[in-house]
Design an enzyme around this catalytic site. Sequence first.
Site, mmCIF file in Angstrom:
data_model
loop_
_atom_site.group_PDB
_atom_site.id
_atom_site.type_symbol
_atom_site.label_atom_id
_atom_site.label_comp_id
_atom_site.label_asym_id
_atom_site.label_seq_id
_atom_site.Cartn_x
_atom_site.Cartn_y
_atom_site.Cartn_z
ATOM 1 N N ASP A 39 0.817 -1.214 0.000
ATOM 2 C CA ASP A 39 0.000 0.000 0.000
ATOM 3 C C ASP A 39 0.854 1.269 0.000
ATOM 4 O O ASP A 39 2.030 1.241 0.357
ATOM 5 C CB ASP A 39 -0.879 0.041 1.264
ATOM 6 N N HIS A 181 3.980 -2.118 3.113
ATOM 7 C CA HIS A 181 4.034 -0.764 2.543
ATOM 8 C C HIS A 181 5.382 -0.547 1.882
ATOM 9 O O HIS A 181 6.408 -0.523 2.590
ATOM 10 C CB HIS A 181 3.795 0.274 3.653
HETATM 11 NI NI NI Z 1 -2.669 3.181 3.305
#
Ligand code: NI
Length: 377
Positions: A39, A181
Amino acid sequence: MKRLPVKTALLLILILIFNALPISASAEAAQKLIALTFDDGPGKYTQELLDGLRERGVRVSFFVLGQNVKSYPETVRRAWEEGHQICCHTYHHYELTRLSDDDIRRELELTDAAIDEALGHDFDYWLRPPYGSHNKHVLSLTGVPCFYWSVDTRDWESLNSDAAYKEFMRAAKDGSIVLMHDIHKTTIPAALRAIDTLMADGYEFVTVSELLSRRGIEAEPGKIYFSAYPEERGTEPALIAPTISYERTPEGKKVVIEGDERAKIYYTTDGQLPEPGNCEEYEQPFYIDEDTEVKAVCVRSWNGGRSDVVSETVEFSRLGAMTLSIRDGRLVIGGLGGESRVREFGIALIAACVAGLGGAVFGVSRTVRRKKVASRK
Ligand code: NI
Protein backbone atom coordinates in the site's frame (compact mmCIF):
# COMPACT_ATOMS: atom_id res chain seq x y z
CA MET A 1 33.28 -53.75 -25.34
CA LYS A 2 31.70 -55.38 -22.32
CA ARG A 3 27.94 -55.91 -22.67
CA LEU A 4 25.56 -54.49 -20.06
CA PRO A 5 23.79 -57.09 -17.93
CA VAL A 6 20.04 -57.21 -18.73
CA LYS A 7 19.02 -56.00 -15.25
CA THR A 8 21.25 -52.93 -15.47
CA ALA A 9 19.93 -52.11 -18.93
CA LEU A 10 16.30 -52.38 -17.74
CA LEU A 11 17.06 -50.16 -14.78
CA LEU A 12 18.63 -47.55 -17.07
CA ILE A 13 15.57 -47.61 -19.34
CA LEU A 14 13.27 -47.15 -16.33
CA ILE A 15 15.33 -44.18 -15.13
CA LEU A 16 15.15 -42.62 -18.58
CA ILE A 17 11.36 -43.04 -18.77
CA PHE A 18 10.93 -41.63 -15.26
CA ASN A 19 13.01 -38.58 -16.09
CA ALA A 20 10.95 -37.91 -19.21
CA LEU A 21 7.68 -37.78 -17.22
CA PRO A 22 6.31 -34.30 -16.41
CA ILE A 23 6.98 -33.22 -12.85
CA SER A 24 3.30 -33.04 -11.96
CA ALA A 25 3.82 -34.25 -8.41
CA SER A 26 5.84 -31.20 -7.33
CA ALA A 27 3.49 -28.85 -9.24
CA GLU A 28 0.52 -30.23 -7.33
CA ALA A 29 2.31 -29.82 -4.02
CA ALA A 30 2.78 -26.07 -4.65
CA GLN A 31 -0.83 -25.14 -4.05
CA LYS A 32 -0.39 -22.97 -0.98
CA LEU A 33 -1.13 -19.41 -2.02
CA ILE A 34 -0.39 -16.01 -0.50
CA ALA A 35 -1.40 -12.66 -1.95
CA LEU A 36 1.21 -10.13 -0.87
CA THR A 37 -0.01 -6.54 -1.18
CA PHE A 38 1.82 -3.21 -0.92
CA ASP A 39 0.00 0.00 0.00
CA ASP A 40 0.70 3.74 -0.18
CA GLY A 41 3.32 3.65 -2.96
CA PRO A 42 4.88 3.82 -5.34
CA GLY A 43 7.91 5.36 -3.69
CA LYS A 44 11.65 5.54 -3.98
CA TYR A 45 12.16 1.92 -2.82
CA THR A 46 9.62 0.36 -5.16
CA GLN A 47 12.11 -0.25 -7.99
CA GLU A 48 14.38 -2.17 -5.60
CA LEU A 49 11.38 -4.26 -4.56
CA LEU A 50 10.50 -4.91 -8.22
CA ASP A 51 14.08 -6.10 -8.86
CA GLY A 52 13.80 -8.61 -6.01
CA LEU A 53 10.38 -9.81 -7.15
CA ARG A 54 11.57 -10.26 -10.73
CA GLU A 55 14.57 -12.29 -9.55
CA ARG A 56 12.21 -14.61 -7.72
CA GLY A 57 9.52 -14.75 -10.41
CA VAL A 58 6.97 -13.50 -7.88
CA ARG A 59 3.86 -11.41 -8.52
CA VAL A 60 2.15 -9.15 -6.02
CA SER A 61 -0.47 -6.41 -5.93
CA PHE A 62 0.23 -2.70 -5.53
CA PHE A 63 -2.51 -0.56 -4.00
CA VAL A 64 -1.18 2.77 -5.18
CA LEU A 65 -1.96 6.34 -4.18
CA GLY A 66 -2.94 8.54 -7.12
CA GLN A 67 -0.69 11.37 -5.95
CA ASN A 68 2.35 9.03 -5.89
CA VAL A 69 1.53 7.60 -9.29
CA LYS A 70 1.95 11.15 -10.59
CA SER A 71 5.50 11.21 -9.15
CA TYR A 72 6.53 7.69 -10.26
CA PRO A 73 4.62 6.83 -13.43
CA GLU A 74 7.45 4.66 -14.87
CA THR A 75 7.53 2.56 -11.72
CA VAL A 76 3.81 1.81 -12.03
CA ARG A 77 4.23 1.01 -15.70
CA ARG A 78 7.14 -1.34 -14.95
CA ALA A 79 5.18 -3.11 -12.21
CA TRP A 80 2.31 -3.71 -14.60
CA GLU A 81 4.62 -4.88 -17.41
CA GLU A 82 6.16 -7.41 -15.05
CA GLY A 83 2.75 -8.92 -14.31
CA HIS A 84 1.90 -7.32 -10.97
CA GLN A 85 -1.63 -6.16 -10.34
CA ILE A 86 -2.18 -2.44 -10.05
CA CYS A 87 -4.96 -1.49 -7.65
CA CYS A 88 -6.33 1.75 -6.19
CA HIS A 89 -5.74 3.12 -2.69
CA THR A 90 -7.37 6.52 -3.46
CA TYR A 91 -5.66 9.77 -4.39
CA HIS A 92 -5.00 11.48 -1.02
CA HIS A 93 -5.38 8.65 1.50
CA TYR A 94 -8.46 10.21 3.16
CA GLU A 95 -10.73 8.05 5.25
CA LEU A 96 -13.59 7.34 2.86
CA THR A 97 -16.20 6.86 5.60
CA ARG A 98 -15.79 10.56 6.45
CA LEU A 99 -16.20 11.88 2.91
CA SER A 100 -19.29 12.90 0.95
CA ASP A 101 -20.38 10.68 -1.91
CA ASP A 102 -19.06 13.18 -4.43
CA ASP A 103 -15.68 13.34 -2.71
CA ILE A 104 -15.44 9.54 -2.60
CA ARG A 105 -16.14 9.35 -6.33
CA ARG A 106 -13.62 12.11 -6.96
CA GLU A 107 -10.89 10.25 -5.02
CA LEU A 108 -11.46 7.13 -7.12
CA GLU A 109 -11.76 8.90 -10.45
CA LEU A 110 -8.59 10.95 -9.94
CA THR A 111 -6.62 7.83 -9.04
CA ASP A 112 -7.99 5.79 -11.94
CA ALA A 113 -7.07 8.60 -14.33
CA ALA A 114 -3.52 8.80 -12.93
CA ILE A 115 -2.99 5.04 -13.31
CA ASP A 116 -4.54 5.01 -16.80
CA GLU A 117 -2.10 7.71 -17.81
CA ALA A 118 0.92 5.84 -16.39
CA LEU A 119 -0.05 2.53 -17.98
CA GLY A 120 -1.46 3.84 -21.24
CA HIS A 121 -4.47 1.61 -20.65
CA ASP A 122 -7.93 1.85 -19.16
CA PHE A 123 -8.32 -1.07 -16.75
CA ASP A 124 -10.46 -1.64 -13.68
CA TYR A 125 -8.48 -0.97 -10.52
CA TRP A 126 -9.64 -2.88 -7.48
CA LEU A 127 -9.71 -0.88 -4.25
CA ARG A 128 -8.34 -0.96 -0.75
CA PRO A 129 -9.91 1.85 1.26
CA PRO A 130 -7.30 3.80 3.30
CA TYR A 131 -6.98 2.49 6.89
CA GLY A 132 -9.22 -0.36 5.74
CA SER A 133 -12.01 1.95 6.79
CA HIS A 134 -15.27 1.06 5.05
CA ASN A 135 -18.99 0.53 5.42
CA LYS A 136 -21.72 -0.81 3.18
CA HIS A 137 -22.46 2.59 1.71
CA VAL A 138 -18.82 3.33 0.82
CA LEU A 139 -18.41 -0.11 -0.76
CA SER A 140 -21.55 0.35 -2.83
CA LEU A 141 -20.07 3.50 -4.39
CA THR A 142 -16.80 1.89 -5.50
CA GLY A 143 -18.03 -0.23 -8.40
CA VAL A 144 -15.10 -2.64 -7.99
CA PRO A 145 -14.11 -5.54 -5.69
CA CYS A 146 -12.49 -4.24 -2.48
CA PHE A 147 -9.75 -5.70 -0.30
CA TYR A 148 -8.87 -5.73 3.36
CA TRP A 149 -6.14 -8.06 4.71
CA SER A 150 -5.78 -11.02 7.02
CA VAL A 151 -2.15 -10.37 7.99
CA ASP A 152 -0.87 -6.94 9.02
CA THR A 153 2.93 -7.14 9.24
CA ARG A 154 2.90 -3.76 11.04
CA ASP A 155 5.95 -2.78 8.97
CA TRP A 156 4.71 0.82 9.05
CA GLU A 157 4.81 0.82 12.86
CA SER A 158 7.99 -1.10 13.69
CA LEU A 159 10.04 0.25 10.76
CA ASN A 160 12.23 -2.74 11.56
CA SER A 161 12.98 -5.38 8.95
CA ASP A 162 13.40 -8.20 11.41
CA ALA A 163 10.19 -7.43 13.27
CA ALA A 164 8.16 -7.16 10.04
CA TYR A 165 9.61 -10.47 8.80
CA LYS A 166 8.80 -12.21 12.08
CA GLU A 167 5.23 -10.94 12.11
CA PHE A 168 4.81 -12.00 8.48
CA MET A 169 6.08 -15.51 9.28
CA ARG A 170 4.05 -15.80 12.46
CA ALA A 171 0.70 -14.94 10.90
CA ALA A 172 0.80 -15.88 7.21
CA LYS A 173 -0.86 -19.08 6.03
CA ASP A 174 -2.41 -20.60 2.94
CA GLY A 175 -4.93 -18.08 1.58
CA SER A 176 -3.64 -15.02 3.47
CA ILE A 177 -3.76 -11.51 2.11
CA VAL A 178 -0.67 -9.86 3.60
CA LEU A 179 -0.36 -6.10 4.09
CA MET A 180 2.96 -4.26 3.66
CA HIS A 181 4.03 -0.76 2.54
CA ASP A 182 6.66 -0.25 -0.14
CA ILE A 183 7.31 3.33 0.97
CA HIS A 184 9.48 2.10 3.88
CA LYS A 185 13.11 1.09 3.28
CA THR A 186 12.92 -1.62 5.96
CA THR A 187 9.95 -3.28 4.28
CA ILE A 188 11.81 -4.37 1.14
CA PRO A 189 14.28 -6.83 2.76
CA ALA A 190 11.56 -8.09 5.12
CA ALA A 191 9.25 -8.88 2.20
CA LEU A 192 11.94 -10.59 0.12
CA ARG A 193 13.16 -12.63 3.05
CA ALA A 194 9.63 -13.83 3.85
CA ILE A 195 9.09 -14.70 0.19
CA ASP A 196 12.30 -16.79 0.15
CA THR A 197 11.40 -18.65 3.33
CA LEU A 198 7.82 -19.34 2.31
CA MET A 199 8.67 -20.34 -1.27
CA ALA A 200 11.15 -22.87 0.11
CA ASP A 201 8.19 -24.20 2.11
CA GLY A 202 6.10 -24.68 -1.06
CA TYR A 203 4.13 -21.40 -1.05
CA GLU A 204 3.29 -19.58 -4.23
CA PHE A 205 2.85 -15.80 -4.35
CA VAL A 206 -0.03 -14.51 -6.46
CA THR A 207 -1.93 -11.33 -7.21
CA VAL A 208 -5.27 -10.74 -5.44
CA SER A 209 -7.02 -11.45 -8.73
CA GLU A 210 -5.29 -14.84 -9.09
CA LEU A 211 -5.85 -15.66 -5.42
CA LEU A 212 -9.62 -15.39 -5.88
CA SER A 213 -9.66 -17.11 -9.30
CA ARG A 214 -7.65 -20.05 -8.12
CA ARG A 215 -9.83 -20.49 -5.08
CA GLY A 216 -12.93 -20.49 -7.31
CA ILE A 217 -14.19 -17.14 -5.99
CA GLU A 218 -15.76 -14.71 -8.44
CA ALA A 219 -14.77 -11.17 -7.54
CA GLU A 220 -17.87 -9.01 -7.10
CA PRO A 221 -18.00 -5.20 -7.21
CA GLY A 222 -18.86 -3.62 -3.87
CA LYS A 223 -17.82 -6.69 -1.88
CA ILE A 224 -14.79 -6.73 0.43
CA TYR A 225 -12.38 -9.67 0.67
CA PHE A 226 -10.14 -10.45 3.63
CA SER A 227 -8.55 -13.75 2.56
CA ALA A 228 -9.20 -16.82 0.43
CA TYR A 229 -8.50 -19.89 2.53
CA PRO A 230 -8.58 -23.23 0.68
CA GLU A 231 -11.64 -24.87 2.32
CA GLU A 232 -13.39 -27.52 0.21
CA ARG A 233 -13.13 -25.67 -3.06
CA GLY A 234 -9.55 -26.75 -3.59
CA THR A 235 -7.06 -24.82 -5.65
CA GLU A 236 -6.79 -24.37 -9.37
CA PRO A 237 -3.29 -24.74 -10.81
CA ALA A 238 -1.38 -21.66 -11.95
CA LEU A 239 -1.90 -20.26 -15.43
CA ILE A 240 0.50 -22.02 -17.75
CA ALA A 241 2.57 -19.94 -20.15
CA PRO A 242 1.91 -20.66 -23.83
CA THR A 243 4.22 -22.70 -26.06
CA ILE A 244 5.23 -21.55 -29.51
CA SER A 245 6.15 -24.12 -32.16
CA TYR A 246 6.58 -23.97 -35.91
CA GLU A 247 7.01 -26.14 -38.94
CA ARG A 248 7.97 -25.62 -42.54
CA THR A 249 5.18 -25.93 -45.09
CA PRO A 250 4.89 -25.06 -48.79
CA GLU A 251 3.13 -21.83 -47.74
CA GLY A 252 5.98 -20.73 -45.48
CA LYS A 253 6.69 -21.24 -41.80
CA LYS A 254 3.54 -22.19 -39.94
CA VAL A 255 3.46 -20.94 -36.35
CA VAL A 256 1.34 -22.73 -33.76
CA ILE A 257 0.72 -21.36 -30.26
CA GLU A 258 -0.80 -23.53 -27.58
CA GLY A 259 -1.97 -22.23 -24.24
CA ASP A 260 -3.99 -22.58 -21.10
CA GLU A 261 -7.66 -23.40 -21.78
CA ARG A 262 -8.80 -21.07 -19.00
CA ALA A 263 -7.31 -18.04 -20.73
CA LYS A 264 -7.03 -16.32 -24.09
CA ILE A 265 -3.75 -16.26 -25.97
CA TYR A 266 -2.43 -12.98 -27.34
CA TYR A 267 0.70 -12.54 -29.44
CA THR A 268 2.86 -10.01 -31.25
CA THR A 269 5.22 -10.54 -34.18
CA ASP A 270 7.20 -7.30 -33.88
CA GLY A 271 9.13 -8.02 -30.68
CA GLN A 272 6.83 -5.92 -28.48
CA LEU A 273 5.41 -7.09 -25.18
CA PRO A 274 1.80 -8.11 -25.91
CA GLU A 275 -0.65 -5.60 -24.42
CA PRO A 276 -4.10 -4.35 -25.40
CA GLY A 277 -3.93 -2.50 -28.69
CA ASN A 278 -0.65 -3.90 -30.06
CA CYS A 279 -1.38 -7.62 -30.28
CA GLU A 280 -3.61 -10.18 -31.91
CA GLU A 281 -5.77 -12.72 -30.19
CA TYR A 282 -4.56 -16.14 -31.31
CA GLU A 283 -7.27 -18.18 -32.97
CA GLN A 284 -5.49 -20.37 -35.51
CA PRO A 285 -1.99 -21.06 -36.83
CA PHE A 286 -0.46 -18.27 -38.92
CA TYR A 287 2.33 -18.11 -41.48
CA ILE A 288 5.44 -15.98 -41.58
CA ASP A 289 7.66 -15.26 -44.56
CA GLU A 290 10.58 -13.54 -42.84
CA ASP A 291 12.52 -13.99 -39.59
CA THR A 292 10.06 -13.13 -36.83
CA GLU A 293 10.18 -12.75 -33.06
CA VAL A 294 6.91 -14.12 -31.71
CA LYS A 295 5.87 -13.18 -28.17
CA ALA A 296 2.83 -14.78 -26.57
CA VAL A 297 0.98 -14.65 -23.26
CA CYS A 298 -2.06 -16.35 -21.72
CA VAL A 299 -4.44 -13.75 -20.33
CA ARG A 300 -7.30 -14.22 -17.91
CA SER A 301 -7.18 -10.57 -16.91
CA TRP A 302 -4.78 -7.96 -18.32
CA ASN A 303 -4.34 -6.53 -14.85
CA GLY A 304 -3.19 -9.26 -12.49
CA GLY A 305 -4.17 -12.42 -14.38
CA ARG A 306 -1.48 -13.14 -16.95
CA SER A 307 0.99 -15.98 -17.48
CA ASP A 308 4.66 -15.38 -18.12
CA VAL A 309 5.36 -13.96 -21.58
CA VAL A 310 7.20 -16.41 -23.83
CA SER A 311 9.31 -15.43 -26.78
CA GLU A 312 10.54 -17.45 -29.76
CA THR A 313 12.52 -16.30 -32.77
CA VAL A 314 11.16 -18.14 -35.81
CA GLU A 315 13.71 -18.11 -38.62
CA PHE A 316 12.36 -18.10 -42.10
CA SER A 317 14.67 -19.71 -44.64
CA ARG A 318 13.33 -20.69 -48.04
CA LEU A 319 15.97 -23.37 -48.51
CA GLY A 320 17.25 -24.98 -45.38
CA ALA A 321 20.41 -27.06 -45.30
CA MET A 322 19.94 -30.27 -47.28
CA THR A 323 19.98 -33.38 -45.12
CA LEU A 324 20.49 -36.99 -46.12
CA SER A 325 19.36 -39.82 -43.92
CA ILE A 326 18.27 -43.44 -44.21
CA ARG A 327 14.89 -44.19 -42.66
CA ASP A 328 13.27 -47.63 -42.86
CA GLY A 329 15.68 -48.68 -45.57
CA ARG A 330 14.96 -45.58 -47.65
CA LEU A 331 17.21 -42.71 -48.48
CA VAL A 332 15.51 -39.53 -47.32
CA ILE A 333 16.50 -36.14 -48.67
CA GLY A 334 15.26 -33.43 -46.32
CA GLY A 335 15.47 -29.68 -46.07
CA LEU A 336 14.51 -28.79 -49.64
CA GLY A 337 11.75 -26.30 -48.85
CA GLY A 338 10.08 -28.21 -46.11
CA GLU A 339 9.18 -31.62 -44.76
CA SER A 340 6.15 -31.86 -47.04
CA ARG A 341 8.45 -31.78 -50.02
CA VAL A 342 10.80 -34.43 -48.73
CA ARG A 343 11.54 -36.86 -51.53
CA GLU A 344 12.06 -40.49 -50.74
CA PHE A 345 14.05 -42.79 -52.95
CA GLY A 346 14.14 -46.57 -52.80
CA ILE A 347 17.16 -48.45 -51.57
CA ALA A 348 17.61 -49.51 -55.22
CA LEU A 349 18.85 -46.00 -55.97
CA ILE A 350 21.68 -46.36 -53.45
CA ALA A 351 22.45 -49.83 -54.84
CA ALA A 352 22.54 -48.42 -58.36
CA CYS A 353 24.88 -45.62 -57.30
CA VAL A 354 27.17 -48.00 -55.43
CA ALA A 355 27.20 -50.46 -58.35
CA GLY A 356 27.87 -47.72 -60.89
CA LEU A 357 30.61 -46.13 -58.80
CA GLY A 358 32.15 -49.55 -58.06
CA GLY A 359 32.11 -50.47 -61.76
CA ALA A 360 33.75 -47.21 -62.73
CA VAL A 361 36.52 -47.57 -60.12
CA PHE A 362 37.13 -51.22 -61.15
CA GLY A 363 37.31 -50.20 -64.81
CA VAL A 364 39.77 -47.37 -64.13
CA SER A 365 42.06 -49.53 -61.99
CA ARG A 366 42.20 -52.22 -64.70
CA THR A 367 43.09 -49.63 -67.31
CA VAL A 368 45.86 -48.22 -65.08
CA ARG A 369 47.28 -51.71 -64.46
CA ARG A 370 47.30 -52.46 -68.14
CA LYS A 371 49.10 -49.21 -68.81
CA LYS A 372 51.70 -50.04 -66.13
CA VAL A 373 52.21 -53.49 -67.67
CA ALA A 374 52.55 -51.89 -71.05
CA SER A 375 55.10 -49.30 -69.89
CA ARG A 376 57.43 -52.00 -68.46
CA LYS A 377 57.89 -53.46 -71.81
NI1 NI B 1 -2.67 3.18 3.31
